[in-house]
Design an enzyme around this catalytic site. Sequence first.
Site, PDB file in Angstrom:
ATOM      1  N   THR A  27       3.080  34.148  25.683  1.00 56.82           N
ATOM      2  CA  THR A  27       4.746  35.031  25.287  1.00 56.82           C
ATOM      3  C   THR A  27       5.225  35.563  26.460  1.00 56.82           C
ATOM      4  O   THR A  27       6.163  35.720  26.188  1.00 56.82           O
ATOM      5  CB  THR A  27       4.003  35.744  24.528  1.00 56.82           C
ATOM      6  N   SER A  73      -0.084  29.589  21.710  1.00 53.13           N
ATOM      7  CA  SER A  73      -1.249  29.458  21.661  1.00 53.13           C
ATOM      8  C   SER A  73      -2.914  29.041  20.106  1.00 53.13           C
ATOM      9  O   SER A  73      -3.563  28.911  20.498  1.00 53.13           O
ATOM     10  CB  SER A  73      -2.623  30.426  22.513  1.00 53.13           C
TER      11      SER A  73
END
Length: 341
Positions: A27, A73
Amino acid sequence: MPISPESLPALEANNLPAIVILGTGGTIAAAAASVANTTDYALAHGVEAVIQAVPQVHSIASVSGEQVVNVSSQEINNSVLLTLAKRVNALLQSDSVDGVVITHGTDTIEETAYFLNLVIKSTKPVVLVGAMRPSTALSADGPLNLLDAVAVAASSTSHGMGVLMVLNGRVGSARHMVKTHTMGTDAFTGQEYGVIGSVIDGKVDFHAAPLRAHTVHCDFDVSLLDALPDVDILYGFQGAGSALFEAAISAGAKGIIFAATGNGTLSEAAKKGALLAQARGVAFVRSTRVASGTVSIKGNDIEFNTVASNSLNPQKARILLSLALTLTNDRTRLQDYFDRY
Ligand code: ASP
């Protein structure tokens, strides 16, 4: 293993600590359609753009960026972990690198951080950082988190502390930091083990040091590894059967982490799973679905050939078991790793 000068980043020669920022995505490198949007976004930037957004890093360190992967991730896997660890070890072997910062998605940052904590062969600082809000958000947390992370990596007080995580002004040990909220900027804590420092107005302040074995004190050597044994995590719940244990073992898992109820309790179905694992030479670790607390060693661990996860949550227990299985699948030795690491 020596590294060739060509593979070293070009760092400005000055008196500032030389910090390499390795980008992996997440992010912190994402953008949304509007400034008010903090949850619906997509990866948009490489690590160079992430660094460019925080020019202040250049006044505290000589910074260079390098992209390792650029993914959310949840896509990080064992292969990326090994690539990343080998790159960090190579960089830190060089006298011209003083520390490494890794930008990473927050969903699995605690797993990567703990993996590196077990395999990095250096006492120089390694700091993982992410953001809960995309770079386009009105109150994006990524830029200050990155500046704080560079400050920690550049600080002499961070040496020998093991791999660190820096988010929201807090410095935590990779061993203990966990994500405890799906979207708040305050998502990471060390729970009852606490955090070990803070960054306030750019000043790094440690109040504790990790006692668990880490980095140069661990047995694992990723330079010898091209892959890691498969370890699956299975979840305990009322009425769960043993089919998922059978499926994991048939699919070739070399280890199972059981996210059990309570203090790693085995249901009758889980006991069947544990005995099947034992018969097939598959390691079985009792962890817990409970958010905090330790899973203690029990008398029937010998009967069921099970290992207690200590205070590792299931996802961190998977990391340790994967590495430990590269050296042994003896229950007593595995338990010793879980007790010490
Ligand atoms: N899904 C994102 C990731 O882990 C979430 C984040 O970075 O905060 O890459």
